[in-house]
Design a protein around this motif. Structure first.
Motif, PDB file in Angstrom:
ATOM      1  N   UNK A 255       0.818  -1.216   0.000  1.00 28.34           N
ATOM      2  CA  UNK A 255       0.000   0.000   0.000  1.00 28.34           C
ATOM      3  C   UNK A 255       0.850   1.262   0.000  1.00 28.34           C
ATOM      4  N   UNK A 256       2.073   1.164   0.492  1.00 28.03           N
ATOM      5  CA  UNK A 256       2.961   2.324   0.542  1.00 28.03           C
ATOM      6  C   UNK A 256       3.583   2.640  -0.810  1.00 28.03           C
TER       7      UNK A 256
ATOM      8  N   UNK B 147      -3.103   3.298  -6.248  1.00 24.78           N
ATOM      9  CA  UNK B 147      -4.505   2.895  -6.249  1.00 24.78           C
ATOM     10  C   UNK B 147      -4.600   1.394  -6.009  1.00 24.78           C
ATOM     11  N   UNK B 148      -5.749   0.939  -5.542  1.00 27.09           N
ATOM     12  CA  UNK B 148      -5.959  -0.483  -5.326  1.00 27.09           C
ATOM     13  C   UNK B 148      -6.033  -1.174  -6.682  1.00 27.09           C
TER      14      UNK B 148
ATOM     15  N   UNK C 222     -11.952  -6.321  -3.616  1.00 33.35           N
ATOM     16  CA  UNK C 222     -12.595  -6.131  -4.920  1.00 33.35           C
ATOM     17  C   UNK C 222     -11.664  -6.476  -6.077  1.00 33.35           C
ATOM     18  N   UNK C 223     -10.525  -7.053  -5.754  1.00 32.63           N
ATOM     19  CA  UNK C 223      -9.490  -7.348  -6.751  1.00 32.63           C
ATOM     20  C   UNK C 223      -9.629  -8.781  -7.271  1.00 32.63           C
TER      21      UNK C 223
ATOM     22  N   UNK D  85       6.759   0.206 -14.440  1.00 31.30           N
ATOM     23  CA  UNK D  85       6.118   0.789 -13.270  1.00 31.30           C
ATOM     24  C   UNK D  85       5.353  -0.208 -12.421  1.00 31.30           C
ATOM     25  N   UNK D  86       5.168  -1.447 -12.917  1.00 36.59           N
ATOM     26  CA  UNK D  86       4.458  -2.467 -12.144  1.00 36.59           C
ATOM     27  C   UNK D  86       5.317  -2.931 -10.971  1.00 36.59           C
ATOM     28  N   UNK D  87       4.663  -3.401  -9.920  1.00 31.71           N
ATOM     29  CA  UNK D  87       5.347  -3.816  -8.701  1.00 31.71           C
ATOM     30  C   UNK D  87       5.503  -5.339  -8.675  1.00 31.71           C
ATOM     31  N   UNK D  88       6.697  -5.787  -8.301  1.00 34.12           N
ATOM     32  CA  UNK D  88       6.991  -7.207  -8.132  1.00 34.12           C
ATOM     33  C   UNK D  88       7.200  -7.498  -6.654  1.00 34.12           C
TER      34      UNK D  88
END
Length: 319
Positions: free
Chosen positions: A117-118, A122-123, A149-150, A226-229
């Motif tokens: 979340x840090x 956005x979710x 909601x994911x 920019x995606x998170x791993x």
């Protein structure tokens, strides 16, 4: 570092000898006892043993084989309990507490969500979990309690594992719609990986350095900039149980956080973001491999509800 004579390492070598001579690693009283003793031996964090600096080849070879044995035993354990829990006629998710390490997953997933979340704005509407296995507890816990909601896309190479996992959520009115399963090798998953804002890579994907790095390199090629791993790693004695993901293994990524638990949660967590361009990637790679071993990172602690220091986090500020 000569550590074969270290008392704790001697205990690990003795347990390894007993485990490697077992006829089967499937759940049984003897298997459960030996792996329980192994985990208890490797949990303490007040140690100066750094497995990356071990120069004793015998101990290095033992560790590599032990990690593979642990992965095999964990797979059997998940398969065993997924079969049992999935056999309940009501919603199998009501019985997840039967899994011996369910509380550990609750703790780790809570921390992973907090850390994630840090670093996201956005979710995410959908995320990918690579190597979800027959008991996809991380996906389930995240979907039930944190990312409500994911949609979570679970990837595993084993069709039987996916069948067991799918059965666990099949009678849940919510998760049966938001948990999707794909049977494929991560190295064959190319198209579509750029659709996820967040990708989780399970600890059991790549049980040695070479295969782990190969999986990371594949994800770097196909994830969106920019995606998170999110990755599972290990620290201290716990690295006798799981492979270590080093910061410099993450070429093309910016390391954001490395989390080391000090309680009964075994895995460390590494969070990284895919860089957006080749020039940025080169610059970040040089900075990261210099920053990590130095004092340029900010070291602080997560505080629990009582205000006690429980874990160590390394956060790497952008430079």
């Amino acid at each position: 570092m000569a550590c074969e004579n270290n008392l704790v390492v001697k205990q690990i070598i003795d347990l390894y000898s007993q485990i490697s001579n077992l006829e089967s690693l499937k759940p049984s009283k003897n298997v459960d006892t030996l792996f329980g003793q192994l985990v208890s031996t490797c949990l303490p964090t007040d140690t100066d043993i750094d497995v990356t600096k071990i120069d004793d080849q015998k101990v290095k070879d033992m560790r590599s084989h032990l990690i593979k044995l642990c992965g095999e035993a964990e797979g059997y354990l998940e398969q065993h309990f997924s079969t049992i829990i999935g056999s309940f006629e009501d919603n199998p998710l009501y019985h997840l507490h039967m899994f011996p390490y369910y509380n550990n997953y609750l703790k780790l997933s809570k921390v992973e969500f907090h850390l994630l979340s840090q670093h996201i704005s956005h979710v995410p509407t959908k995320i990918a979990f690579i190597g979800s296995g027959p008991m996809p507890l991380t996906s389930i816990v995240l979907a039930k309690f944190h990312l409500t909601n994911t949609t979570i896309h679970n990837f595993d190479i084993d069709s039987k594992a996916n069948a067991l996992a799918s059965n666990l959520v099949s009678r849940d009115p919510d998760l049966s719609k938001r948990m999707i399963f794909h049977t494929t090798d991560v190295l064959n998953a190319k198209e579509g990986l750029d659709q996820y804002d967040v990708v989780f890579l399970a600890a059991l994907v790549g049980m040695d350095k070479e295969s782990k790095v190969k999986a990371i390199e594949h994800l770097e090629k196909h994830m969106a900039p920019g995606a998170v791993l999110m990755l599972r790693s290990a620290h201290g004695l716990r690295a006798f149980l799981y492979p270590i993901v080093d910061s410099c293994d993450l070429k093309g990524f910016e390391v954001l956080t490395i989390y080391h638990p000090s309680d009964d949660v075994v895995n460390s967590v590494v969070i990284a973001r895919k860089l957006r361009g080749s020039s940025e990637a080169r610059n970040r790679q040089v900075v990261r491999c210099v920053v990590v071993p130095c004092n340029c990172s900010k070291i602080h602690a997560i505080m629990n509800g009582s205000g006690m220091m429980k874990n160590m986090i390394e956060e790497f500020s952008a430079i």
